[in-house]
Design a protein around this motif. Structure first.
Motif, PDB file in Angstrom:
ATOM      1  N   GLY A   1      23.580  10.840  83.293  1.00  0.00           N
ATOM      2  CA  GLY A   1      24.380  10.940  82.082  1.00  0.00           C
ATOM      3  C   GLY A   1      25.870  10.927  82.366  1.00  0.00           C
ATOM      4  N   ALA A   2      26.280  11.630  83.432  1.00  0.00           N
ATOM      5  CA  ALA A   2      27.705  11.681  83.771  1.00  0.00           C
ATOM      6  C   ALA A   2      28.221  10.324  84.216  1.00  0.00           C
ATOM      7  CB  ALA A   2      27.938  12.727  84.865  1.00  0.00           C
ATOM      8  N   VAL A   3      27.438   9.632  85.066  1.00  0.00           N
ATOM      9  CA  VAL A   3      27.854   8.314  85.538  1.00  0.00           C
ATOM     10  C   VAL A   3      27.927   7.325  84.379  1.00  0.00           C
ATOM     11  CG1 VAL A   3      27.159   6.338  86.946  1.00  0.00           C
ATOM     12  CG2 VAL A   3      27.015   8.641  87.886  1.00  0.00           C
ATOM     13  N   GLY A   4      26.922   7.332  83.506  1.00  0.00           N
ATOM     14  CA  GLY A   4      26.929   6.423  82.362  1.00  0.00           C
ATOM     15  C   GLY A   4      28.107   6.652  81.440  1.00  0.00           C
ATOM     16  N   THR A   5      28.441   7.907  81.200  1.00  0.00           N
ATOM     17  CA  THR A   5      29.574   8.223  80.330  1.00  0.00           C
ATOM     18  C   THR A   5      30.890   7.761  80.942  1.00  0.00           C
ATOM     19  OG1 THR A   5      28.401  10.149  79.444  1.00  0.00           O
ATOM     20  CG2 THR A   5      30.781  10.096  79.152  1.00  0.00           C
TER      21      THR A   5
ATOM     22  N   MET B   1      35.247  -0.056  91.815  1.00  0.00           N
ATOM     23  CA  MET B   1      34.168   0.720  92.425  1.00  0.00           C
ATOM     24  C   MET B   1      34.286   2.212  92.114  1.00  0.00           C
ATOM     25  SD  MET B   1      31.862  -0.952  94.210  1.00  0.00           S
ATOM     26  CE  MET B   1      31.569  -2.499  95.079  1.00  0.00           C
ATOM     27  N   THR B   2      35.497   2.698  92.087  1.00  0.00           N
ATOM     28  CA  THR B   2      35.693   4.145  91.927  1.00  0.00           C
ATOM     29  C   THR B   2      35.767   4.581  90.473  1.00  0.00           C
ATOM     30  OG1 THR B   2      38.095   3.819  92.168  1.00  0.00           O
ATOM     31  CG2 THR B   2      36.848   4.413  94.147  1.00  0.00           C
ATOM     32  N   ILE B   3      35.572   3.649  89.520  1.00  0.00           N
ATOM     33  CA  ILE B   3      35.601   4.071  88.119  1.00  0.00           C
ATOM     34  C   ILE B   3      34.439   5.000  87.792  1.00  0.00           C
ATOM     35  CG2 ILE B   3      36.834   2.045  87.266  1.00  0.00           C
ATOM     36  CD1 ILE B   3      34.196   0.848  86.464  1.00  0.00           C
ATOM     37  N   ILE B   4      33.362   4.935  88.612  1.00  0.00           N
ATOM     38  CA  ILE B   4      32.260   5.859  88.376  1.00  0.00           C
ATOM     39  C   ILE B   4      32.724   7.293  88.604  1.00  0.00           C
ATOM     40  CG2 ILE B   4      29.964   6.540  89.192  1.00  0.00           C
ATOM     41  CD1 ILE B   4      29.340   3.684  89.735  1.00  0.00           C
TER      42      ILE B   4
ATOM     43  N   LEU C   1      30.902  13.165  97.141  1.00  0.00           N
ATOM     44  CA  LEU C   1      30.035  12.248  97.889  1.00  0.00           C
ATOM     45  C   LEU C   1      29.994  10.870  97.244  1.00  0.00           C
ATOM     46  CD1 LEU C   1      27.897  11.815 100.144  1.00  0.00           C
ATOM     47  CD2 LEU C   1      26.178  12.553  98.465  1.00  0.00           C
ATOM     48  N   ILE C   2      29.799  10.818  95.935  1.00  0.00           N
ATOM     49  CA  ILE C   2      29.686   9.522  95.253  1.00  0.00           C
ATOM     50  C   ILE C   2      31.008   8.767  95.310  1.00  0.00           C
ATOM     51  CG2 ILE C   2      29.374   8.458  92.988  1.00  0.00           C
ATOM     52  CD1 ILE C   2      27.264  10.555  92.418  1.00  0.00           C
ATOM     53  N   VAL C   3      32.106   9.459  95.054  1.00  0.00           N
ATOM     54  CA  VAL C   3      33.412   8.805  95.118  1.00  0.00           C
ATOM     55  C   VAL C   3      33.688   8.308  96.535  1.00  0.00           C
ATOM     56  CG1 VAL C   3      35.894   9.170  94.903  1.00  0.00           C
ATOM     57  CG2 VAL C   3      34.357  10.079  93.163  1.00  0.00           C
ATOM     58  N   GLY C   4      33.313   9.093  97.541  1.00  0.00           N
ATOM     59  CA  GLY C   4      33.522   8.671  98.926  1.00  0.00           C
ATOM     60  C   GLY C   4      32.718   7.443  99.288  1.00  0.00           C
ATOM     61  N   ILE C   5      31.435   7.424  98.895  1.00  0.00           N
ATOM     62  CA  ILE C   5      30.585   6.260  99.178  1.00  0.00           C
ATOM     63  C   ILE C   5      31.123   5.015  98.484  1.00  0.00           C
ATOM     64  CG2 ILE C   5      28.292   5.273  98.820  1.00  0.00           C
ATOM     65  CD1 ILE C   5      27.138   8.068  99.198  1.00  0.00           C
ATOM     66  N   LEU C   6      31.515   5.157  97.235  1.00  0.00           N
ATOM     67  CA  LEU C   6      32.039   4.004  96.498  1.00  0.00           C
ATOM     68  C   LEU C   6      33.363   3.524  97.085  1.00  0.00           C
ATOM     69  CD1 LEU C   6      31.197   5.044  92.837  1.00  0.00           C
ATOM     70  CD2 LEU C   6      30.114   3.269  94.200  1.00  0.00           C
TER      71      LEU C   6
END
Length: 514
Positions: A99-103, A447-450, A486-491
């Motif tokens: 939900g957070a990523v989609g928003t 990439m980092t907009i997520i 973690l997600i921001v770093g991977i992206l």
């Protein structure tokens, strides 16, 4: 190439482990899950603190807890992913992420794309008009926007873009001083943006001012704000204008086959297809996937028309007509959504105040696809503007500086000496090379907009990745914070790898060196 990619990924993973370790330890030092209990007056205070300490393993050193967390992350490679859970909501992080990523994607993606397009165009024009009044004004505006605090811009937008505008819609009346100021500003902008003699620039000033004044007068005096729409005539005019502009930039108006293909596509899409889609949408309630399919079909029609006209290079005609078809299709979609604006505004949950300031959608709103589309737009308008204003300045400065450097290169002077038209020199030689530095910036941003926009999501109440991160800090909840990091770093790693590949594709020298 495989060896380079393997080394790059291995070094990036090592950096990511070091960074996440440091941030885990620092975050654990910065937050205190026991803070609210320390100030409690409950007689069971000590027992509650002991229970929470045991629940969150606060008696275990943070480096060891990091290893437990890292083991859960490593389980993702064998299908046993465990990113922890929120001790506040008792919800696993894996359940919170979709939900957070989609928003965040919904909020930031469109704003990023619009900021890139506008920033690149304005930056190119500013570079071509170097040391003119237009260039000085654009430079001042971009520096001003770049330095604006996002939260301050967001608060102003909520006050004047929502509250004041919604109040105005209750009793609309023309604001003639504002209309005149906007019309003159538009005239000055186009006078500075367009090249030519003084006489030609004055004509551009007068024409842009008059057209803007006439358009604003119609909007504010005809009730268009309450019942907006483009209609068949408006859609056709926009499509024809797009055909001329795209052809001029793509192949030049001297390429008659390309021009005729673009104009034909504009007439077909802005006229016949527009009329047919009114009946189609009347009987069928579309879905996102159907809209995507129709978009692909529209582009295919444009490409087919371009190939049918042919020309010196039939694929130039096909590309031009395809772009025109895409623009015309977007116009048809926007017009259809506008037709439901009045119905949406009159709904009980909206009560004539359509520009919303909180959340990604109106709770409990019932309606068809178009009602929910309008609802999404009304919630997106203000946060998108806040993000665009800041990002636009960055892309404008990047593009302007790169374009100025390219325009002073020897191959540009050589191209002009060969007798090539100025349009060809700029579009075919200068602009392609000027956009090379953006290849290192745009992939990272996309990439980092997520990762979301922390301040914007917080001010406008969007429950995205940025809000999840901010709530984690506020509630001393370390697992959602680490999931965000973690997600921001991977992206970021993926974005930099993609940027390297894009650079290698665009610049042969990099491929030779590699």
């Amino acid at each position: 190439m495989i060896k380079f990619l393997a080394k790059r990924i291995a070094s990036s993973v090592l950096v990511l482990i070091v960074v996440t370790f440091l941030l885990y330890v620092l975050t654990d030092l910065a937050i205190d899950p026991l803070q609210e209990l320390r100030t409690s007056t409950s007689p069971n205070k000590e027992a509650d603190m002991a229970a929470r300490t045991q629940q969150l393993h606060l008696d275990v050193p943070s480096p060891l807890r990091y290893l437990w967390w890292l083991g859960g992350v490593g389980g993702c490679f064998i299908g046993r992913c465990n990113l922890g859970s929120s001790w506040k909501t008792h919800q696993t992080v894996l359940d919170m992420l979709p939900g957070a990523v989609g928003t965040s994607l919904k909020l930031v993606f469109a704003a990023t794309i619009v900021a890139i397009l506008i920033g690149v165009v304005v930056g190119l024009i500013s570079a071509l008009r170097q040391y003119t009044t237009f260039d000085y004004v654009i430079t001042f505006v971009t520096f001003l926007m770049y330095s604006l605090p996002v939260f301050w811009v967001a608060v102003l937008l909520k006050q004047y873009g929502s509250i004041s505008f919604n109040n105005y819609l209750q009793h609309p009346r023309p604001n003639w001083p504002l209309i005149i100021v906007i019309s003159i500003a538009a005239g000055l902008f186009w006078m500075g943006a367009m090249a030519g003699s003084l006489r030609r620039r004055l004509i551009n000033l007068a024409a842009a001012t008059v057209i803007t004044f006439a358009a604003l007068t119609y909007v504010f005096t005809s009730g268009w704000l309450q019942h907006p729409g483009l209609g068949l005539v408006g859609s056709l005019v926009i499509a024809l204008g797009a055909a001329v502009l795209v052809t001029h930039l793509s192949t030049g108006l001297n390429n008659r086959r390309s021009l005729y293909a673009a104009l034909t596509t504009a007439v077909v899409m802005g006229g016949a297809v527009y009329y047919g889609m009114q009946w189609f949408y009347h009987f069928y309630n579309p879905t996102v996937w159907l809209i995507a399919l129709l978009t692909i079909l529209a582009i295919a029609v444009g490409v087919g028309i371009g190939l049918a006209f042919g020309g010196p290079d039939k694929w130039q005609s096909a590309r031009t007509a395809g772009i025109v078809a895409l623009i015309a299709g977007v116009v048809i979609f926007i017009d259809q959504a506008m037709q439901y604006w009045a119905k949406y505004s009159k709904m009980s949950q909206i009560s004539g105040r359509p520009i919303r300031t909180i959340g990604a959608g109106e709770p409990g709103l019932e309606g068809n696809f178009w009602i929910h589309t309008v609802d999404n737009y009304t919630h997106l308008i203000l946060p998108s503007i806040a993000l665009i204003l800041i990002s636009f300045a960055t892309y404008t400065r990047y593009t302007r500086g790169s374009m100025l450097e390219v325009m002073n290169q020897d191959y540009i002077r050589t191209a002009r000496a060969k007798g090539l038209s100025e349009r060809t020199v700029i579009m075919r030689h200068a602009m392609r090379n000027a956009l090379l530095p953006l290849a290192a910036v745009v992939p990272v941003d996309l990439m980092t907009i997520i990762g979301g926009a922390v301040m914007t999501e917080t001010v406008f109440g969007w429950s995205g990745m940025g809000k999840m991160f901010a709530d984690g800090l506020h509630q001393a909840d370390i697992d959602p914070i680490m999931a965000y990091i973690l997600i921001v770093g991977i992206l970021s790693i993926l974005a930099n790898v993609v940027a390297d590949f894009v650079y290698g594709i665009l610049d042969p020298r990099i491929r030779v060196t590699a």
